[in-house]
Design a protein around this motif. Sequence first.
Motif, PDB file in Angstrom:
ATOM      1  N   THR A 140       0.859  -1.184   0.000  1.00  0.00           N
ATOM      2  CA  THR A 140       0.000   0.000   0.000  1.00  0.00           C
ATOM      3  C   THR A 140       0.894   1.232   0.000  1.00  0.00           C
ATOM      4  OG1 THR A 140      -0.092   0.272   2.408  1.00  0.00           O
ATOM      5  CG2 THR A 140      -1.694  -1.242   1.399  1.00  0.00           C
ATOM      6  N   GLU A 141       0.284   2.407   0.000  1.00  0.00           N
ATOM      7  CA  GLU A 141       1.057   3.645  -0.003  1.00  0.00           C
ATOM      8  C   GLU A 141       1.935   3.796   1.245  1.00  0.00           C
ATOM      9  OE1 GLU A 141      -2.352   4.188  -2.776  1.00  0.00           O
ATOM     10  OE2 GLU A 141      -2.086   3.304  -0.781  1.00  0.00           O
ATOM     11  N   SER A 142       1.604   3.095   2.314  1.00  0.00           N
ATOM     12  CA  SER A 142       2.374   3.207   3.559  1.00  0.00           C
ATOM     13  C   SER A 142       3.423   2.105   3.730  1.00  0.00           C
ATOM     14  CB  SER A 142       1.427   3.187   4.769  1.00  0.00           C
ATOM     15  OG  SER A 142       0.673   1.987   4.811  1.00  0.00           O
ATOM     16  N   THR A 143       3.521   1.195   2.768  1.00  0.00           N
ATOM     17  CA  THR A 143       4.536   0.137   2.835  1.00  0.00           C
ATOM     18  C   THR A 143       5.934   0.744   2.678  1.00  0.00           C
ATOM     19  OG1 THR A 143       3.006  -1.486   1.879  1.00  0.00           O
ATOM     20  CG2 THR A 143       5.364  -1.994   1.768  1.00  0.00           C
ATOM     21  N   PRO A 144       6.872   0.430   3.582  1.00  0.00           N
ATOM     22  CA  PRO A 144       8.230   1.000   3.490  1.00  0.00           C
ATOM     23  C   PRO A 144       8.949   0.561   2.213  1.00  0.00           C
ATOM     24  CG  PRO A 144       7.837   0.035   5.656  1.00  0.00           C
ATOM     25  CD  PRO A 144       6.708  -0.416   4.775  1.00  0.00           C
ATOM     26  N   TRP A 160      11.281  10.218  -2.348  1.00  0.00           N
ATOM     27  CA  TRP A 160      11.565  10.913  -1.087  1.00  0.00           C
ATOM     28  C   TRP A 160      11.854  12.396  -1.327  1.00  0.00           C
ATOM     29  CZ3 TRP A 160      15.002   6.161   0.069  1.00  0.00           C
ATOM     30  CH2 TRP A 160      14.242   5.189   0.732  1.00  0.00           C
ATOM     31  N   ASN A 163       8.497  14.071  -1.712  1.00  0.00           N
ATOM     32  CA  ASN A 163       7.859  14.211  -0.404  1.00  0.00           C
ATOM     33  C   ASN A 163       8.477  15.353   0.398  1.00  0.00           C
ATOM     34  OD1 ASN A 163       6.355  11.994  -1.088  1.00  0.00           O
ATOM     35  ND2 ASN A 163       7.404  10.560   0.254  1.00  0.00           N
ATOM     36  N   GLU A 241      -1.251  14.107  -2.976  1.00  0.00           N
ATOM     37  CA  GLU A 241      -1.030  12.853  -2.253  1.00  0.00           C
ATOM     38  C   GLU A 241      -0.441  11.823  -3.199  1.00  0.00           C
ATOM     39  OE1 GLU A 241      -4.085  11.357   0.560  1.00  0.00           O
ATOM     40  OE2 GLU A 241      -5.342  12.939  -0.295  1.00  0.00           O
ATOM     41  N   ASP A 242       0.278  10.878  -2.631  1.00  0.00           N
ATOM     42  CA  ASP A 242       0.811   9.779  -3.423  1.00  0.00           C
ATOM     43  C   ASP A 242      -0.244   8.680  -3.532  1.00  0.00           C
ATOM     44  OD1 ASP A 242       3.126  11.245  -3.438  1.00  0.00           O
ATOM     45  OD2 ASP A 242       4.144  10.023  -1.915  1.00  0.00           O
ATOM     46  N   LYS A 293      -6.833   2.740  -2.205  1.00  0.00           N
ATOM     47  CA  LYS A 293      -6.858   4.192  -2.038  1.00  0.00           C
ATOM     48  C   LYS A 293      -7.209   4.898  -3.342  1.00  0.00           C
ATOM     49  CE  LYS A 293      -4.061   8.191  -0.676  1.00  0.00           C
ATOM     50  NZ  LYS A 293      -2.717   8.670  -0.256  1.00  0.00           N
TER      51      LYS A 293
END
Length: 318
Positions: A140-144, A160, A163, A241-242, A293
């Motif tokens: 997902t968008e929050s996966t490192p 990065w 961001n 947003e990503d 998302k």
Amino acid sequence: MKRKSALICGVSGQDGAYLAQLLLTKGYEVWGTSRDAQGNSFSNLNFLGIKSEIQLVSMDVEDFRSVWVTIKKAMPDEIYFLSGQSSVGLSFEQPVETIQSFTIGVLNLLEAVKMMNYPVKVYHAGSSEAFGDTLGIPATESTPFQPRSPYALAKASATWLVNNYREAYQLFACTGILFNHESPLRPQRFVTQKIIQTSKRIAEGSSEKLILGRMDISRDWGWAPEYVEAMWLMLQQETPEDFLIATGQSFTLQDFVSTTFSKLGLDWKNHVEQSSELMRPTDLAISKANPEKASQRLAWKAKMNMEQVIEGMLNSSL
């Protein structure tokens, strides 16, 4: 009323060409860049029949002055950064060039936009490769990020950077984290196009073999013309947003191969050989995505699955 304008960095590639086509249908004034606009044949734009409708300019993404002059000339409302060395395999052979083409290019673009005296929205083409191997867990968008190739490292670094500039300078800048997406415009160096073209020649009587590396890897394959719409939608939101863009379905490369040969009336096992020379130093075993998302916030959902993607590529007259 002034037409909206867009600058596509890397308009000659697969995504750049389809994005240009989409924006033209929406009434945009479209500018497109290439390192050498005079020497580039822009075959993809010619194939789509839109080359004459685009204002083509030369721009070196690694040269800040070149980026600045181009933006000042085009004065775009939206900028899409699709430039850079796009092959994961080639990035192992050209690591420095690959990393520079993304990181320096994106940094120059963000710096130039930061200095503009009017708001510009920026889209950056990220990549699912930056996630590395998630061990079969849908990203997902929050996966490192855990990049495992020079290409993935470059894409992660550029994301990065986007961001950082978004947070530090309040720029409208976002990243589309795109999983694999194919079309007839894919270059021959990509494995999907290699499979499609080789199988078609074999079906026409060629005695050659299709030589591949690992076939147990899983990927999420979508249709490129659909994915560029998601890029555009990201820049139409109120806040940047990503978003992760994918079909949500993964298949092995063997699935892709067997489906392709089956549609041509052939048994893939009679025409495919594996070679250790095509094995990469590191490769992702499974690439999976959860594009929920994008479905909820952009109202975007992939319509074509892997089998339909293969049909679209096989039926192309390119």
